[in-house]
Scaffold this active site. Structure first.
Site, PDB file in Angstrom:
ATOM      1  N   LYS B  93       6.019  -3.622  -3.406  1.00 16.30           N
ATOM      2  CA  LYS B  93       7.075  -2.939  -3.459  1.00 16.30           C
ATOM      3  C   LYS B  93       8.111  -2.784  -3.049  1.00 16.30           C
ATOM      4  O   LYS B  93       9.401  -2.296  -3.567  1.00 16.30           O
ATOM      5  CB  LYS B  93       5.752  -1.693  -2.904  1.00 16.30           C
ATOM      6  CG  LYS B  93       4.996  -0.396  -3.520  1.00 16.30           C
ATOM      7  CD  LYS B  93       5.381  -0.190  -4.801  1.00 16.30           C
ATOM      8  CE  LYS B  93       4.282   0.729  -5.679  1.00 16.30           C
ATOM      9  NZ  LYS B  93       4.165   0.571  -6.672  1.00 16.30           N
ATOM     10  N   GLU B 115       8.572   9.396  -4.468  1.00 17.98           N
ATOM     11  CA  GLU B 115       7.468   9.574  -4.455  1.00 17.98           C
ATOM     12  C   GLU B 115       6.526   8.354  -4.195  1.00 17.98           C
ATOM     13  O   GLU B 115       6.414   6.943  -4.185  1.00 17.98           O
ATOM     14  CB  GLU B 115       7.044  10.114  -5.942  1.00 17.98           C
ATOM     15  CG  GLU B 115       6.414   8.895  -6.685  1.00 17.98           C
ATOM     16  CD  GLU B 115       7.687   7.645  -7.304  1.00 17.98           C
ATOM     17  OE1 GLU B 115       8.843   8.115  -6.758  1.00 17.98           O
ATOM     18  OE2 GLU B 115       6.923   6.515  -6.924  1.00 17.98           O
ATOM     19  N   SER B 382      -0.910  -7.839  -5.633  1.00 21.28           N
ATOM     20  CA  SER B 382       0.400  -7.083  -5.295  1.00 21.28           C
ATOM     21  C   SER B 382       0.305  -6.142  -3.757  1.00 21.28           C
ATOM     22  O   SER B 382       1.468  -6.325  -3.013  1.00 21.28           O
ATOM     23  CB  SER B 382      -0.566  -6.060  -6.331  1.00 21.28           C
ATOM     24  OG  SER B 382      -1.651  -5.675  -5.960  1.00 21.28           O
TER      25      SER B 382
END
Lengths: 266, 401
Positions: B93, B115, B382
């Site tokens: 991210k 969010e 991830s």
């Protein structure tokens, strides 16, 4: 040769001829239930409402503040669907053939019913206002094939001149000017900015320009009716309907609408 | 095959998916963002700063690691791990937030909103906002605030405000609704850092581009380490940003198979899942047309997944287009399979994956048989799993109190 005006055009032109401002009232279909919605619609008209905007409930209404959002949830709890709403309008028409009805909602529910939408003008609906489509697109471009209903578009304080021009070209019925940066029911009206922006919009269209979002009191309504062709009242009504729904006594709402109706006529 | 790389088109569409389906007030901000990004992505100074931040702040490149014991376990292809879990803040991210905060700065925005589902994007956003001293607000479903309490605390430590969202299902989709409402209200001074390849154009493109560093590194690393591109790449898909980031630089290399793994929750057949590409229909949510979990009336369905980051009824529009074109394949694994994979990878490799990532690992059960032992396949790791230990303990019936 006879030109047939649609019910919405007819109503707006009558108001214009009489130098009157339009009072548009919003309520969520199916909150608390469809029978009550029908009762309220007739009650609204008797209290001076010119046009009814029926909210079509959606699980994710991103343009709505907490009050209308909660009403959408309540309407969905009783399984209100767009199909039920078409029936509701048909039922309303058995007693009222003049008051224009606009369905206001979100694109996903409309697309799920695109086939039925092709004939809703025959069942009494006059226009749609789809909050989350680009205002410059026509209904056909987004997959709704019905040229007999109007498509009301929103213009907001952040819409630039080029977009205003494009949106005015594809809009019909009237232009809905969003009076604030925010969701429905917010409270940061700036009348000077609203006046300037509505004047700008009028340079690009002969359509009436109505103002909505955040109009609460008869003073708000009166102020805004001076710079527009009418006002839309939403969150306040939805809140009152919810407050009164346990007693099923809606008289105070009709009194409130009467006051607004008088205030914008002065 | 149609050209799948030069997308989206000028209107923001990937084939029939994508677009800009938002309230009018936001159109101006999207246009402003589109123009800023179009200008900056060709600006050498901007690219240099982005590259510098990825190297010095994020710690890139992330390794391509050979998973020896996992490979032995399956007795099939050589399994390699792209280690996004080793990035600063522990997931892919951060690649996107490091890029978007530079856009926010260039646009002179003072206030950052985002969010988050699993909390990784919230942490990554709060991190870059702290670094630039910008006010930051994170919207998070109340249910996710509960199950990702560690990340909630991290976000607060970083100086951001967490707003729990009680409406709807109190998960990621509702957090997105609330962030959009904040943005409509504070449009003049606020930048919205969307955390996945979802939302209205230009977000799916921007988030993909910033995350594509993962796939670009893999192109070089795979050639260096095993002399060519991998036969397959596997990544989990919620909104789909880690998958898009590693897939995109390989879309033209049609010999590289691409597998996305969705969350089957309690099982596709139960309806309690979060797998729109496997069991949804095209619809429009949060500004874009894409596969969506919805009923016949167009109402968005409740989702379920053990993984907060995958617990979302929609998916990025580019994935929808890759699915229809057949270029990528999308499967789904359930909660139980993901949990089993979490434990297996932790024990076999000493790497504790996020529950999201565990879905990609669980897909190995279905995929390894189709490859030979000379093939190389890559799993995109991830994120790391520290944030999930409470959930895992609860699932295993263990109390950490």
């Amino acid at each position: 040769m006879v030109f047939l005006l649609s019910r919405l055009e007819q109503k707006l032109s009558e108001l214009r001829v009489a130098s009157k401002k339009a009072l548009v009232a919003y309520l969520v279909a199916g909150d608390p239930d469809l029978e009550t919605t029908l009762e309220l619609m007739h009650g609204f008209v008797a209290s001076g409402v010119d046009i009814i905007e029926l909210g079509v409930p959606f699980t994710d209404p991103i343009a709505e503040g907490p009050i209308i959002q909660a009403a959408h949830d309540r309407a969905l709890q009783t399984s209100t669907s767009l199909d039920n709403i078409f029936d509701l309008v048909e039922e309303f028409r058995t007693k009222d053939s003049d008051t224009p009805i606009i369905l206001m909602g979100y694109i996903n529910t409309f697309l799920a019913n695109s086939l039925a939408l092709e004939s809703i003008h025959e069942r009494g609906t006059d226009a749609v206002l789809i909050v989350d489509i680009p205002g410059e697109s026509t209904l056909a471009q987004i997959g709704i094939n019905n040229t007999n209903i109007a498509s009301v578009s929103l213009i907001s304080p952040t819409t630039d001149r080029q977009r205003i021009e494009k949106i005015c070209q594809t809009s019909s019925g009237f232009i809905y000017y969003v009076t604030l940066r925010g969701v429905t029911g917010a409270s940061n009206l700036d009348v000077n900015e609203i006046e300037t922006n509505i004047t700008n919009i009028r340079m690009h269209t002969a359509l009436p320009v109505l103002a909505g979002f955040g109009i609460k009191t008869s003073v708000d309504a009166q102020e805004l009716s001076k710079v527009s062709d009418g006002v839309v009242i939403g969150s306040v009504l939805v809140d009152m309907i919810h407050q009164q729904s346990s007693q099923k006594d809606y008289k105070n709402i009709y009194t409130y609408l009467n006051e607004i109706s008088v205030a914008i006529t002065q | 095959m149609d050209n799948l790389t030069d997308l989206p088109n000028a209107e923001g569409f990937f084939g029939e998916y994508g677009g800009k389906f938002v309230p009018e007030t936001l159109m101006f901000a999207l246009q402003e963002l589109e123009e800023t990004y179009a200008r900056l992505k060709k600006d050498p100074d901007f690219l240099k700063t982005f590259d510098h931040d990825l190297t010095q702040f994020v710690g890139r490149p992330s390794p391509l690691y050979f998973a020896e014991r996992l490979t032995q376990h399956y007795r099939g292809p050589q399994i390699w791990l792209k280690r996004e879990d080793l990035n600063h803040t522990g997931a892919h991210k951060i690649n996107n937030t490091v890029g978007q905060i530079l856009l926010a700065k260039a646009m002179g925005k003072k206030r950052i909103i985002a969010e988050t589902g699993a909390g990784q994007h919230g942490v990554a956003t709060a991190t870059v906002a702290a670094r630039l001293g910008l006010e930051c607000h994170i919207y998070m479903g109340a249910a996710d605030v509960q199950r990702q309490s560690l990340n909630v605390y991290r976000i607060k430590l970083l100086g951001a405000t967490v707003h729990p969202v009680d409406s709807g299902t109190a998960t990621l989709k509702d957090a997105l609704n609330e962030a959009l409402r904040d943005w409509v209200t504070n449009i003049d001074d606020t930048y919205y850092i969307i955390g996945s390849v979802t939302g209205p154009h230009p977000y799916p493109m921007i988030v993909r581009d910033f995350n594509s560093i993962v796939g670009r590194e893999l192109r070089e690393q795979s050639v260096t380490l095993f002399g060519g591109f991998p036969e397959a790449i596997i990544a989990c898909v919620g909104g789909g940003s880690n998958a898009m980031g590693i897939f995109y630089p390989f879309i033209k290399e049609t010999e590289v198979q691409l597998f996305g793994v969705e969350a089957a929750g309690s099982g596709i057949e139960t309806g309690k899942h979060a797998a729109p590409l496997n069991d949804g229909q095209p619809g429009i949510l949060h500004g874009a047309k894409s596969y969506l979990m919805q009923d016949k009336n167009g109402q968005v369905l409740d989702t379920h997944s053990i993984s907060a980051g995958l617990d979302y009824p929609g998916v990025g529009p580019e994935h929808s287009n890759l699915k229809d074109s057949g270029r990528a394949k999308y499967l789904a694994v359930n909660d139980e399979e993901a949990l089993r994979a979490f434990h297996m990878v932790t024990r076999l490799e000493g790497i504790m994956p996020a529950l999201e990532t565990a879905h990609a690992f669980a897909a190995l059960d279905y995929l390894t048989d189709t490859f030979s032992d000379t093939d190389n396949i890559v799993v995109n790791v991830s994120g790391r799993g520290d944030k999930d230990i409470n959930t895992v303990a609860t699932m295993d019936g263990i109390s950490l109190e």
